[in-house]
Design a protein around this motif. Structure first.
Motif, PDB file in Angstrom:
ATOM      1  N   VAL A  54       0.861  -1.195   0.000  1.00 37.08           N
ATOM      2  CA  VAL A  54       0.000   0.000   0.000  1.00 37.08           C
ATOM      3  C   VAL A  54       0.894   1.240   0.000  1.00 37.08           C
ATOM      4  CG1 VAL A  54      -1.809   1.263   1.213  1.00 37.08           C
ATOM      5  CG2 VAL A  54      -1.771  -1.241   1.296  1.00 37.08           C
ATOM      6  N   GLN A  55       0.748   2.075  -1.026  1.00 40.34           N
ATOM      7  CA  GLN A  55       1.557   3.285  -1.145  1.00 40.34           C
ATOM      8  C   GLN A  55       0.667   4.529  -1.030  1.00 40.34           C
ATOM      9  OE1 GLN A  55       4.205   5.013  -0.576  1.00 40.34           O
ATOM     10  NE2 GLN A  55       5.490   3.963  -2.073  1.00 40.34           N
ATOM     11  N   PRO A  56       0.765   5.272   0.084  1.00 39.71           N
ATOM     12  CA  PRO A  56       0.006   6.530   0.183  1.00 39.71           C
ATOM     13  C   PRO A  56       0.531   7.547  -0.829  1.00 39.71           C
ATOM     14  CG  PRO A  56       0.903   5.836   2.323  1.00 39.71           C
ATOM     15  CD  PRO A  56       1.584   5.018   1.277  1.00 39.71           C
ATOM     16  N   MET A  57      -0.353   8.369  -1.341  1.00 42.41           N
ATOM     17  CA  MET A  57       0.096   9.397  -2.287  1.00 42.41           C
ATOM     18  C   MET A  57      -0.826  10.597  -2.265  1.00 42.41           C
ATOM     19  SD  MET A  57      -0.773   7.607  -5.968  1.00 42.41           S
ATOM     20  CE  MET A  57       0.517   6.439  -5.694  1.00 42.41           C
ATOM     21  N   SER A  58      -0.257  11.724  -2.661  1.00 37.84           N
ATOM     22  CA  SER A  58      -1.040  12.959  -2.727  1.00 37.84           C
ATOM     23  C   SER A  58      -1.957  12.916  -3.945  1.00 37.84           C
ATOM     24  CB  SER A  58      -0.116  14.171  -2.834  1.00 37.84           C
ATOM     25  OG  SER A  58       0.537  14.181  -4.096  1.00 37.84           O
ATOM     26  N   PHE A  59      -2.892  13.831  -3.940  1.00 34.00           N
ATOM     27  CA  PHE A  59      -3.807  14.003  -5.065  1.00 34.00           C
ATOM     28  C   PHE A  59      -3.019  14.215  -6.366  1.00 34.00           C
ATOM     29  CE2 PHE A  59      -8.012  16.045  -6.225  1.00 34.00           C
ATOM     30  CZ  PHE A  59      -8.772  14.968  -5.796  1.00 34.00           C
ATOM     31  N   HIS A  60      -2.022  15.106  -6.299  1.00 36.16           N
ATOM     32  CA  HIS A  60      -1.232  15.457  -7.478  1.00 36.16           C
ATOM     33  C   HIS A  60      -0.462  14.245  -7.988  1.00 36.16           C
ATOM     34  CE1 HIS A  60       1.000  17.987 -10.218  1.00 36.16           C
ATOM     35  NE2 HIS A  60       2.146  17.609  -9.683  1.00 36.16           N
ATOM     36  N   ARG A  73       5.841   1.068 -11.209  1.00 33.62           N
ATOM     37  CA  ARG A  73       6.928   0.566 -10.372  1.00 33.62           C
ATOM     38  C   ARG A  73       7.537   1.695  -9.528  1.00 33.62           C
ATOM     39  NH1 ARG A  73       9.914  -4.139 -10.879  1.00 33.62           N
ATOM     40  NH2 ARG A  73      12.005  -4.138  -9.943  1.00 33.62           N
ATOM     41  N   ASN A  74       7.793   2.826 -10.187  1.00 34.89           N
ATOM     42  CA  ASN A  74       8.372   3.955  -9.455  1.00 34.89           C
ATOM     43  C   ASN A  74       7.421   4.515  -8.405  1.00 34.89           C
ATOM     44  OD1 ASN A  74      10.776   3.821 -10.787  1.00 34.89           O
ATOM     45  ND2 ASN A  74      10.333   5.484 -12.231  1.00 34.89           N
ATOM     46  N   ALA A  75       6.107   4.388  -8.663  1.00 39.43           N
ATOM     47  CA  ALA A  75       5.137   4.847  -7.675  1.00 39.43           C
ATOM     48  C   ALA A  75       5.284   4.080  -6.364  1.00 39.43           C
ATOM     49  CB  ALA A  75       3.717   4.696  -8.214  1.00 39.43           C
ATOM     50  N   PHE A  76       5.694   2.795  -6.474  1.00 45.59           N
ATOM     51  CA  PHE A  76       5.856   1.976  -5.274  1.00 45.59           C
ATOM     52  C   PHE A  76       7.230   2.147  -4.622  1.00 45.59           C
ATOM     53  CE2 PHE A  76       2.292  -0.480  -7.117  1.00 45.59           C
ATOM     54  CZ  PHE A  76       1.471  -0.563  -5.997  1.00 45.59           C
ATOM     55  N   ILE A  77       8.278   2.311  -5.421  1.00 54.53           N
ATOM     56  CA  ILE A  77       9.630   2.308  -4.831  1.00 54.53           C
ATOM     57  C   ILE A  77      10.189   3.710  -4.595  1.00 54.53           C
ATOM     58  CG2 ILE A  77      10.167   0.050  -5.821  1.00 54.53           C
ATOM     59  CD1 ILE A  77      11.863   1.445  -7.931  1.00 54.53           C
ATOM     60  N   ARG A  78       9.531   4.753  -5.111  1.00 50.86           N
ATOM     61  CA  ARG A  78       9.985   6.128  -4.897  1.00 50.86           C
ATOM     62  C   ARG A  78       8.868   6.942  -4.236  1.00 50.86           C
ATOM     63  NH1 ARG A  78      13.083   7.315 -10.689  1.00 50.86           N
ATOM     64  NH2 ARG A  78      14.650   5.655 -10.452  1.00 50.86           N
ATOM     65  N   PRO A  79       8.735   6.800  -2.926  1.00 50.55           N
ATOM     66  CA  PRO A  79       7.601   7.417  -2.224  1.00 50.55           C
ATOM     67  C   PRO A  79       7.757   8.923  -2.069  1.00 50.55           C
ATOM     68  CG  PRO A  79       9.069   6.410  -0.648  1.00 50.55           C
ATOM     69  CD  PRO A  79       9.618   6.061  -2.013  1.00 50.55           C
ATOM     70  N   GLU A  80       6.621   9.584  -1.780  1.00 50.15           N
ATOM     71  CA  GLU A  80       6.644  11.014  -1.458  1.00 50.15           C
ATOM     72  C   GLU A  80       7.007  11.239   0.003  1.00 50.15           C
ATOM     73  OE1 GLU A  80       3.250  13.382  -3.683  1.00 50.15           O
ATOM     74  OE2 GLU A  80       2.483  11.529  -2.823  1.00 50.15           O
ATOM     75  N   TYR A 367      -3.769  18.365   5.812  1.00 50.44           N
ATOM     76  CA  TYR A 367      -3.151  17.762   4.627  1.00 50.44           C
ATOM     77  C   TYR A 367      -1.650  17.663   4.862  1.00 50.44           C
ATOM     78  CZ  TYR A 367      -1.599  22.485   3.632  1.00 50.44           C
ATOM     79  OH  TYR A 367      -0.994  23.716   3.733  1.00 50.44           O
ATOM     80  N   SER A 368      -1.008  16.832   4.060  1.00 56.37           N
ATOM     81  CA  SER A 368       0.453  16.732   4.118  1.00 56.37           C
ATOM     82  C   SER A 368       1.018  17.103   2.760  1.00 56.37           C
ATOM     83  CB  SER A 368       0.879  15.307   4.498  1.00 56.37           C
ATOM     84  OG  SER A 368       0.344  14.369   3.585  1.00 56.37           O
ATOM     85  N   GLY A 369       2.270  17.539   2.727  1.00 56.80           N
ATOM     86  CA  GLY A 369       2.867  17.981   1.464  1.00 56.80           C
ATOM     87  C   GLY A 369       2.426  19.387   1.126  1.00 56.80           C
ATOM     88  N   SER A 370       2.239  19.639  -0.173  1.00 52.54           N
ATOM     89  CA  SER A 370       1.806  20.955  -0.644  1.00 52.54           C
ATOM     90  C   SER A 370       0.286  20.996  -0.728  1.00 52.54           C
ATOM     91  CB  SER A 370       2.406  21.245  -2.023  1.00 52.54           C
ATOM     92  OG  SER A 370       1.850  22.419  -2.571  1.00 52.54           O
ATOM     93  N   TYR A 371      -0.315  22.079  -0.251  1.00 55.09           N
ATOM     94  CA  TYR A 371      -1.776  22.152  -0.241  1.00 55.09           C
ATOM     95  C   TYR A 371      -2.370  22.102  -1.641  1.00 55.09           C
ATOM     96  CZ  TYR A 371      -1.995  27.106  -1.697  1.00 55.09           C
ATOM     97  OH  TYR A 371      -1.909  28.282  -2.411  1.00 55.09           O
ATOM     98  N   VAL A 372      -1.635  22.599  -2.644  1.00 59.19           N
ATOM     99  CA  VAL A 372      -2.205  22.613  -3.998  1.00 59.19           C
ATOM    100  C   VAL A 372      -2.359  21.202  -4.546  1.00 59.19           C
ATOM    101  CG1 VAL A 372      -1.491  24.932  -4.632  1.00 59.19           C
ATOM    102  CG2 VAL A 372       0.111  23.072  -4.907  1.00 59.19           C
ATOM    103  N   ASP A 373      -1.608  20.238  -3.991  1.00 59.14           N
ATOM    104  CA  ASP A 373      -1.757  18.853  -4.432  1.00 59.14           C
ATOM    105  C   ASP A 373      -3.035  18.234  -3.890  1.00 59.14           C
ATOM    106  OD1 ASP A 373       0.654  19.026  -5.739  1.00 59.14           O
ATOM    107  OD2 ASP A 373       1.813  18.136  -4.100  1.00 59.14           O
ATOM    108  N   ASP A 374      -3.520  18.735  -2.762  1.00 58.88           N
ATOM    109  CA  ASP A 374      -4.684  18.138  -2.099  1.00 58.88           C
ATOM    110  C   ASP A 374      -5.932  19.004  -2.159  1.00 58.88           C
ATOM    111  OD1 ASP A 374      -3.471  15.824  -1.411  1.00 58.88           O
ATOM    112  OD2 ASP A 374      -3.076  16.330   0.675  1.00 58.88           O
TER     113      ASP A 374
END
Length: 812
Positions: A54-60, A73-80, A367-374
């Motif tokens: 399970v990989q959490p990710m921002s909206f963006h 693949r990169n979505a799983f191995i290169r997390p935010e 929210y976490s990260g940049s607000y514009v992503d969420d």
């Protein structure tokens, strides 16, 4: 959406989109109740449990993965953020367990092939990802009374204010859009025509608000005169600086026979400096948006007002949509405030009397990260929205406001150009709708002023389709009028409660077809990597304080009465099924004035005129000071060992003593009891009305809060002040916080606060010793250190600490 798994540390997960299916979803996107998105991959069966990455990710990020800009693949191995998690689900019990994986623990053989993208062309699942922001949700009757005029053309608030037109010092406290400007016109005309005043000077905080005092044909609606301001005396329209030709214009007006002048607060301050207070004798001084005044010596307008009151040769009408100050400074000194007669028109009365608007929701989203992503998790392009982006110096800002606006526009859709007539940005959404967006952040003054002017075109005021979204930073707040606004979306905590009230006021205008409106505050979650965790925690606490306070502001007013055998029903109050019962504590409600009457056993009554006024008019001021008190908030939310009376009696008592030092001990206690009763009854009524389900914001009737107060009172054998004191005022706030903030962030906030916790201070020990002395007077014995009752034990500990500190000379 299909449910994937309930009750995980990530929340209850639903299947959002399936990309690979074999005897069930194998590669898919999932979403939880707060709108957080996860990319999920089934990796195998262990013989007992199914395992998923399970990989959490921002909206963006999710949008980039869907469009193929980031490979699977990169979505799983290169997390935010913190990285990949493994989710194990027991096939027998459905029990779910999660743990974080380090990079070297990931089995890359089960991941999608390198470079394999999704490249989806299907519409972005925006509606499915909208999160329900936990919120205050208040429904109203829509009885039309607040918009109905009398024979003189006055709405109810204006009529109430006009009845007090003979007062020398008048304070009007009324919500935005309730008609304060016109109320002042009625009062000023009477003072000029019938009370012998020479002139009226109206001071507004900014030039744009001067338009509220343009000529009005009041006689057309039944009044005996019209409101007229000679164009040369509306100095808000005049060129030049406040401290220049405009000051000379004020001098010329004072020498003239004309009757009304409108200027900014700044122009008025400079004019008083120039000519002295005596030059304004026998005139009406009207101060709009009175919350800009402060009793602080550094506040020039406050100093001048105190001088006018001391000289006592002018009339003053002060108007405000909010009497709160974020810095908790007094607006007037107590002796000056006592001279004002107050007209209060509550938010409840205003909204309950609308014709169309029925529901107002107020909530916050972390929210976490940049607000514009969420931001699209809470921004619905179908709603007419004002977005206030964060100040560039705030924690939520990216420090590039122009890029933030561009990013928001990019998230909304494809840019189509600029409308030449208005300067509005044109954006096409993925559903094919063309949005008209007004950018008030633009650094180019000519472009920004052009957009601002386009928003004020009178002929477009009633055109709902004229503009869809307004993006602003410092503009579109006080005095800004856009009746179609459905959603005020503010990024970053605003330190001033007044500013929050003003922003919410932009969304609470009544308009045809507009039945629901909302305010959402986006706040950055504390991040373990941040150096400013303390600031993040403070913002979290402030957001909760603002939410609690707005809940009080939106509720009906409370009148508390001690329960006595000789009590009886008061005309105009509905006491529910069966009517008034002399054998119990009754709860009555007067729909016409929007006020509760609640009987409480053991309630202390105020003795002095000032304490009576505070209990009648200013309980929200007391509650504002309490909910903004960091110590009270921190302990109420996160101290598991805290005894509620330490907050409701000791902390609230100390705050009232500091705020009203001129009151005696009896009145301090009476005000304390009234304030904590108002706060705790509102919180408990909300809990009862919603049946304990804080996600259920659908009210079955506009009487939900009223019924909640009645039901809570009926559930108690006796509604007494000791019972009310035993309730943690912040308990319900924590329940909402736990539903919107991630578990990890919640633990971090709690840990940061716990690290600051100390033993009893000498002042706290002294306050507890005072309570222990009262306990002895009431019960004939001292509180015991071995008592079963937690509050009695705490008083005993405080008394013992007080003796110890006194012996050590800590009070000398």
């Amino acid at each position: 959406m299909e449910m994937f798994i309930n009750a995980t540390t990530l929340g209850s997960l639903k299947v959002l989109e399936v990309y690979e299916y074999y005897d069930g979803p194998r590669l898919f996107a999932s979403v939880n109740g707060t709108g957080s998105v996860f990319l999920v991959l089934w990796v195998g069966f262990t013989g007992k449990s199914d395992e998923y990455y399970v990989q959490p990710m921002s909206f963006h990020r999710f949008r980039q993965v869907r469009h193929g800009e980031i490979s699977l693949r990169n979505a799983f191995i290169r997390p935010e953020g913190l990285g990949l998690m493994v989710l194990q689900i027991d096939r027998q019990s459905d029990e779910a367990r999660t743990k974080h994986l380090n990079s070297d623990q990931i089995d890359r053989s089960v991941l999608p092939l390198p470079g394999e993208p999704l490249n989806l062309e299907s519409p972005f699942p925006l509606a499915e990802m909208k999160m329900q922001v936990p919120s205050i949700s208040v429904s109203y009757a829509r009885n039309g009374s607040s918009t109905r005029a009398n024979a003189l053309g006055m709405r109810p608030m204006q009529e109430r204010a006009y009845e007090k037109r003979g007062e020398q010092y008048l304070l009007i406290k009324s919500p935005p859009a309730s008609g304060k400007s016109r109320a002042l016109m009625f009062i000023a005309l009477d003072k000029l025509q019938n009370q012998g005043l020479k002139q009226a000077i109206i001071a507004v905080p900014e030039k744009a608000i001067g338009a509220s005092f343009y000529d009005e044909s009041l006689s057309k609606f039944g009044f005996w005169a019209d409101w007229q301001v000679e164009p040369k005396w509306n100095l808000c329209n005049a060129p030049g600086s406040d401290n220049g030709g405009k000051v000379k214009a004020v001098g010329a007006f004072l020498e003239s026979n004309d009757k009304v002048l409108v200027c900014t607060h700044a122009t008025f301050r400079f004019a008083v400096d120039e000519y002295g207070v005596d030059r304004f004798d026998n005139r009406l001084i009207a101060v709009d948006e009175f919350h800009h005044v402060s009793a602080n010596p550094d506040n020039k307008l406050g100093v001048h007002l105190a001088q006018f009151i001391s000289r006592n040769r002018v009339h003053v009408v002060a108007m405000t949509g909010s009497y709160f100050r974020g810095d908790a400074e007094a607006v007037l000194s107590p002796q000056d405030e006592a001279k004002f007669d107050t007209v209060t028109y509550t938010y409840y009365e205003q909204l309950n009397g609308y014709q169309y608007l029925k529901q107002l929701d107020i909530g916050y989203f972390f929210y976490s990260g940049s607000y514009v992503d969420d931001i699209l998790k809470v921004l619905d392009p179908a709603e007419k929205t004002i977005i206030h982006i964060p100040n560039v110096n705030s924690r939520e800002s990216t420090k590039d406001k122009m890029r933030e606006v561009e990013h928001i526009i990019e998230e909304l859709g494809e840019w189509q150009g600029i409308d030449s007539a208005t300067g509005f940005q044109l954006v096409k959404t993925s559903q094919g709708r063309l949005l008209r967006i007004a950018d008030l952040v633009d650094d180019d003054p000519s472009r920004r002023d052009g957009v601002s002017a386009a928003l004020k075109v009178p002929s477009q005021k009633n055109n709902r389709e004229y503009v869809d979204i307004i993006i602003a930073l410092g503009m579109a707040k006080e005095g800004f009028d856009w009746i179609w606004c459905d959603h005020a979306l503010t990024v970053g905590y605003r330190s001033s409660l007044t500013e929050i009230v003003q922003i919410i006021g932009r969304a609470t205008r009544d308009a045809p077809g507009k039945t629901r409106t909302r305010f959402t505050n986006l706040i950055a979650e504390p991040d373990a990597s941040e150096e400013v965790v303390t600031e993040a925690v403070n913002d979290t606490l402030k957001a909760i304080a603002a939410s609690l306070l707005m809940e009080q502001v939106l509720s009906p007013r409370f009148e508390f009465k001690p329960k006595h055998p000789e009590n009886g029903p008061t005309p105009g109050y509905d006491y529910g099924q069966g009517g008034y019962d002399p054998s119990k504590c009754n709860v009555g409600f007067n729909e016409q004035v929007g006020q509760f009457q609640i009987e409480i056993k053991g309630l202390a009554e105020p003795k002095s005129k000032e304490a009576t006024r505070i209990c009648k008019e200013d309980l929200n001021e007391v509650i504002a000071a309490f909910v903004q008190d960091k110590t009270a908030l921190e302990r109420g939310l996160f101290d598991e060992e805290m005894v509620p009376q330490e907050l409701t009696q000791v902390r609230m008592g100390k705050i009232i003593q500091d705020k009203y030092p001129e009151l005696n001990e009896e009145d301090h206690e009476a005000v304390r009891q009234h304030a904590i009763a108002a706060l705790n009854l509102t919180q408990q009524a909300k809990k009862v009305a919603l049946g304990g389900d804080l996600n259920n914001t659908e009210q079955t009737a506009n009487t939900a809060l009223i019924d909640g107060v009645r039901r809570y009172a009926m559930d108690m054998r006796e509604l007494d002040i000791d019972l009310i004191d035993s309730i943690n005022p912040f308990g319900e706030a924590y329940a909402i916080l736990a539903k919107t903030m991630s578990e990890e962030s919640l633990k971090q906030v709690a840990a940061a606060i716990a690290a600051k916790r100390t033993s009893l201070t000498p002042q706290e020990a002294k306050e507890l010793a005072v309570r222990a002395f009262r306990f002895k007077k009431e019960r004939g014995r001292l509180p015991s250190l071995t008592a079963q009752d937690a509050w009695e034990k705490r008083m005993a500990e405080g008394a013992a600490a007080f003796v110890r500190y006194k012996d050590e000379g800590r009070y000398e």
